[in-house]
Structure formats: C-alpha cells, structure tokens
Scaffold this motif. Structure first.
Motif, PDB file in Angstrom:
ATOM      1  N   SER A   1       0.842  -1.205   0.000  1.00  0.00           N
ATOM      2  CA  SER A   1       0.000   0.000   0.000  1.00  0.00           C
ATOM      3  C   SER A   1       0.872   1.248   0.000  1.00  0.00           C
TER       4      SER A   1
ATOM      5  N   ASP B   1      -5.427  -1.545  -5.098  1.00  0.00           N
ATOM      6  CA  ASP B   1      -4.831  -2.067  -3.864  1.00  0.00           C
ATOM      7  C   ASP B   1      -5.697  -3.208  -3.328  1.00  0.00           C
ATOM      8  N   GLU B   2      -5.233  -4.426  -3.503  1.00  0.00           N
ATOM      9  CA  GLU B   2      -5.945  -5.626  -3.060  1.00  0.00           C
ATOM     10  C   GLU B   2      -7.421  -5.585  -3.463  1.00  0.00           C
TER      11      GLU B   2
HETATM   12 MG    MG Z   1      -1.981  -2.874   2.052  1.00  0.00          MG
END
Ligand code: MG
Ligand code: ADP
Length: 228
Positions: free
Chosen positions: A55, A176-177
């Motif tokens: 992140s 992000d994910e």
């Molecule tokens: Mg993360």
C-alpha cells in the motif's frame, strides 16, 4: 477511448523513491528506495505479505502520499515535485485508484459516482454523465448505472469503482488488493474487468492473491519494504 502518444507520455515511474515513518525516535522504512517503470498497455502485479509495503508503494506512486526521497515521474516530468494544486490536478486527470473497499457516495447512483471524477476535472454535468454512461456500457456494466449504490453487492461496487477509476482516461491505474473482500468467483469477474481495461493505461495491482500474478505481464515482489 484513445490517447495520442504525442500528447501524453507512455511511461510512469518511481525513481529511487522511498517512504519512511518516524515512530518517536525510530525510523521505520516502509519502502526502501526503489525503481520501477510502468508502461501504458502493460500490467504489473505487486505481491508481498501483509506489512511488506504494497500500500505504501501504491500510495506514493499514485501521489496520495509523498516519497521521503526520490520521486515519481511521468515521462520527463517529476510529478511528485509539483505543488499541491498541480499535483492534485495531475492525479485527478491521469491517475486512477481502486481501493480495497470501494468507497462510494451513497446518496448518488452508480452512474453519478462514476461521473464524479469527470465533474471534478472540469467537465459539465452533462458531459460527465455522458462519459460515465458510455464507459459503463463499454465495460458491460450499463445496467448498474441507475442503481442506488447502497443496493449493490460487493462485486458490483468494485466493478463500479473500477469504472470510476477509468472515467478520466488515466495513464496509470492502481488497485490495492481489489479482490481481498470478495469470494473467488466474484474476484475473478473483478480481475477480468480490471485486466481487460489495461490497454488504455498502465495497470498496477497490489495483492497477495497469486491469481493476480498469473494474469499480470510482470510481477514485482516486496519483502520488508524492498522490491526484488
Ligand atoms: Mg496494504
Ligand atoms: P501492505 O500494504 O503490504 O500490507 P503497508 O504498506 O500498509 O503494507 O505497510 C508497510 C509498513 O509501513 C508496515 O510496517 C506498516 O506498519 C508501516 N506503515 C504504514 N502506514 C504507516 C503510517 N501511517 N505510520 C507508520 N507506519 C506505517
């Protein structure tokens, strides 16, 4: 949806970029100085365990956070060094970001949520809605447009969030994910959409899901804030 290579540079890069935090007297290196170039039309998976700096790398690269050293470059321009207003304007126009948990403005329809970044970028309400509508149709999401976002499933919201990240035709899209909160089948649909849209941008997806690695043109691995 096409971009002239004569107008907008085709590469986006981190050059010697790092991010550290001070916890009291202790400096924590969330991201050691790293170099990475993301080319328009190609996809990159950033893989690593929780806490490895995924992140942090995405937030620095997307100009949501500032590097502690080094910089973020769009072609020959150091975009992380722009002043706040210019950096925000650049980010709005050229950088898409898909968060893990698809935040939406709940008083607006899906189409209005997708139109928001276009409205912020200075388009009229009608133009912004038109762009959002045609993008949703292109992505096969037309029927979601009028829906109240509070009634969308997680997978539907994430697909709307992808459309929202693409509405200003960015050069780079970070996710992000994006499948972390979704079941396997729904996650596959979301990845289909994300990787299908890559032709018009550089795509960078952080994940610990190896399915993301299988789909990406290239895999970067992070461990303890270091890229390998
Ligand atoms: Mg993360
Ligand atoms: P990942 O996304 O791979 O799980 P992160 O980039 O969130 O990893 O975190 C990397 C490291 O940076 C972790 O050790 C985390 O605790 C630390 N970190 C992230 N954000 C902050 C912050 N705002 N303040 C202090 N440390 C942070």
């Amino acid at each position: 949806r096409s971009r002239s290579s004569f107008l907008v540079p085709m590469s986006y890069s981190l050059r010697n970029a790092s991010r550290s935090w001070f916890l009291g007297e202790v400096e924590v290196n969330a991201l050691a100085p790293c170099d990475a170039t993301f080319e328009v039309g190609s996809s990159t998976a950033v893989l690593g365990p929780s806490g490895s700096g995924k992140s942090t790398l995405l937030h620095v690269a997307a100009l949501l956070d500032s590097p502690s050293s080094g910089g973020v470059w769009h072609g020959d321009d150091c975009v992380s060094g722009l002043d706040d207003d210019a950096r925000s304007a650049f980010r709005l126009k050229h950088v898409g970001f898909v968060h893990q948990t698809y935040p939406m403005v709940s008083s607006l329809s899906a189409l209005e949520n997708v139109a928001l970044p276009a409205l912020f970028a200075g388009l009229s309400r009608d133009e912004a809605r038109r762009n959002a509508g045609s993008l949703l149709a292109d992505l096969g999401l037309g029927e979601l447009g009028p829906r109240d976002v509070r009634t969308l499933s997680g997978g539907e919201r994430q697909r709307v969030a992808i459309a929202r990240a693409l509405v200003n035709d960015p050069v780079v899209v970070f996710a992000d994910e994006p499948t972390a909160a979704l079941d396997t089948a729904t996650g596959d649909l979301v990845l289909d959409l994300l990787f299908g849209a890559v032709g018009s941008a550089a795509l960078v997806v952080a994940s610990h899901d190896e399915r993301v690695a299988d789909r990406a043109d290239r895999v970067l691995r992070l461990k303890d804030g270091r890229l390998s």
